[in-house]
Design a protein around this motif. Structure first.
Motif: not given
Ligand code: FAD
Length: 539
Positions: A153-155, A199-203, A258-260, A498-500
């Protein structure tokens, strides 16, 4: 009717006008989410990074599951919190945004405060062969930011730092905090409307939002990003360094490479903006669709618009509504809207236009018009948060041609069919179109991994239901959605957003990535040859 999600929240009209009610895009109430960690934009020293990377490289592969002592050791190695089954925080920590994924049981949730924590997690999952999933806002429509193994979790890496015309943003930032942090400096970046989306998943999957026709996708505005790859290396990616990975991270989809840990964005001035919300009687729906599709994608870039058709179970008449924004004066916006009214052949029954500040517009689009920024969160993200989690099935299409009269007829029949589909009380079903073209289509399909650069508009088929609805009714809603989407095959381009992300999509490689898929697999092979990051629709 249930509250409408995301930027489909046309009840915003009432909200913008000061009305009361349940107007949140991602629902308001007493829900909870998996977040709740502290904010830290800090990164560790280069020496520590190298150490973590070396540990990943050197870690012997162990057969068998990690022991409780191994998990305890992981917890000690992290500067952030590790939550395990049995811990008081576990029930909340494992949750995604959609309650239908509450049955998932990860072995651990690591709240990573910096890239070093991420690298430590990756060393652990590689050593023990534990499945791993990155998580930011937890809005994956397929629940693929959870896993039976370790959620990274990057929050805790949240925050917005503006310097001149660029902004460096922690990968764990939620959208409403992204907008708020930028607006404090008079700046803006295009993004989606749901305030709790990460923001990560969205971008990583693109990012379609209210000013995309003027400023492009969220991913089009990324100058550079920092990512921890499967080998534990912390890499900066931009047009000259790790350029192939940079290309893939702009539309290639979350969870793949990877994990941004942070993004640096180009920003735009955040001046005043015009909001508009319009509706017509359902009897005018065919004319409104015909007029909108010839108007919205061809309007000046300053105008962005969506079109939403929605129905509820039972006999009430479906609704058709147009919403949008205009970057300019209210008189110039009105001149554009008059063109739509002329094409429809009638004025809307409830027109609403208003000039407002950028941040307030983002709150209105989020369904938070009557809330503060703090309130426009889940309670577990912010103690003042008033939003709740919500369930939704979604599918998507892109359209490169206007719908002909048969297509419009099919569309109307599909929405009306929801009334007879046997959905749950309080459910909704519909379709929302977002106008594209403009800045989105001025980028070449191969310039970034986001291939969808020739569409007039994008559509999302949605159906929602209240928590606790009968599973049989929810299944009927799901079947309705699939059937509706199927009926639109002759008219849609065949591409999907791809985001949906859509577990039922058979040809997802082509639909999400088209001609870019081959290059994405090459990037995947370079940076994650052992497929540490995987899920059912992983590159
Ligand atoms: C209610 C709702 C409204 C939406 N509105 C919009 C909209 O207006 N515009 C739009 O374009 N999209 C919209 N979306 C779609 C949204 O962009 C995607 O669901 C997005 O993937 C969510 O990102 P997240 O971080 O919230 O989700 P998560 O579930 O946390 O992540 C999504 C994916 O990205 C991966 N991921 C998360 N963090 C990282 C990271 N740091 N590094 C690498 N991978 C990571 C996850 O593993 C997962 O595969 C909406 C979705 C919902 C549910």
């Amino acid at each position: 009717m249930a509250k409408v999600q995301g930027r489909r929240a046309f009840l915003r009209l009432a909200a913008a006008a000061g009305g009361a009610g349940l107007l949140s895009s991602c629902s308001r109430g007493s829900g909870t989410s998996a977040a709740g960690a502290t904010t830290s934009g800090a990164t560790n020293s280069a020496g520590a990074m190298a150490d973590a990377a070396a540990r990943v490289a050197a870690a012997p592969r162990v057969t068998g599951s990690p022991s409780p002592a191994d998990w305890t050791a992981l917890g000690h190695d992290l500067s952030g919190r590790l939550v395990r089954p049995g811990d008081a925080a576990y029930t909340v920590s494992k949750r995604l945004f959609d309650p239908r994924f509450d049955s998932l049981h990860p072995a651990g949730v690591a709240y990573c405060r910096n890239p070093h924590d991420v690298a430590t997690c990756l060393a652990f999952v590689r050593k023990f062969g534990v499945p791993v999933a990155a998580r930011c806002g937890g809005h994956s429509y397929a629940g693929w930011s959870s896993t039976s193994g370790l959620i990274v979790d990057v929050t805790p890496m949240a925050g917005v730092n503006v310097s001149g015309t660029t902004a460096t943003v922690g990968a764990g930032t939620h959208l409403i905090d992204f907008y708020n942090g930028l607006a404090a400096h008079g700046r803006a970046v295009p993004g989606g409307s749901c305030p709790t989306v990460g923001i990560a998943g969205l971008t990583l999957g693109g990012g379609i939002g209210v000013v995309s026709r003027a400023y492009g996708l969220t991913s089009d505005n990324v100058q550079s990003l920092q990512i921890v790859t499967a080998d534990g290396q912390v890499r900066t990616c931009n047009s000259s360094t790790n350029a192939d990975l940079f290309w893939a991270c702009r539309g290639g989809g979350g969870g793949n490479f990877g994990v941004v840990t942070s993004f640096t964005f180009t920003t735009h001035p955040a001046g005043e903006i015009v909001l508009f919300f319009l509706s017509w009687p359902w009897s005018q729906a065919a004319r409104v669709i015909s007029a909108w599709q010839s108007w919205a994608p061809h309007a000046p870039d300053a105008l962005w618009s969506n079109l939403h058709l929605a129905a509820a179970p039972g006999g009430s008449v479906p609704s058709i509504e147009v919403g949008g924004t205009y970057l300019g004066s209210i008189s110039a916006a009105s001149a554009q809207l008059e063109k739509l009214y002329a094409a429809v052949g009638s004025n809307p029954s409830s027109p609403f236009t208003q000039t407002t500040s950028w941040l307030h517009a983002m709150l209105v689009e989020a369904g938070c018009a009557s809330l503060t920024v703090n309130q426009c969160h889940l309670p577990t993200q912010n103690p003042e948060g008033q939003l709740s989690r919500a369930s939704e099935y979604a599918k998507s299409d892109f359209f490169t041609k206007p719908l002909n009269s048969h297509g419009i007829g099919t569309l109307l029949s599909g929405v009306e069919a929801f009334q007879r589909a046997g959905g749950a009380p309080g459910a909704s079903g519909g379709i929302a179109f977002d106008a594209l073209s403009g800045a989105v289509n001025r980028v070449a399909p191969g310039a970034t991994a986001f291939v969808h650069r020739d569409a007039l508009f994008q559509a999302q088929y949605t159906t929602t239901w209240p928590v606790g609805s009968a599973p049989a009714a929810v299944s009927r809603q799901h079947a309705w959605q699939q059937s509706f989407w199927q009926s639109m095959r002759p008219y849609a381009s065949g591409q999907a957003y791809q985001n949906y992300i859509d577990p039922a999509l058979a040809n997802w490689r082509q639909a999400y990535y088209g001609a870019n898929y081959t290059r994405l697999t090459q990037v995947k092979a370079s940076y994650d040859p052992d497929r540490v990051f995987t899920f059912p629709q992983a590159v």
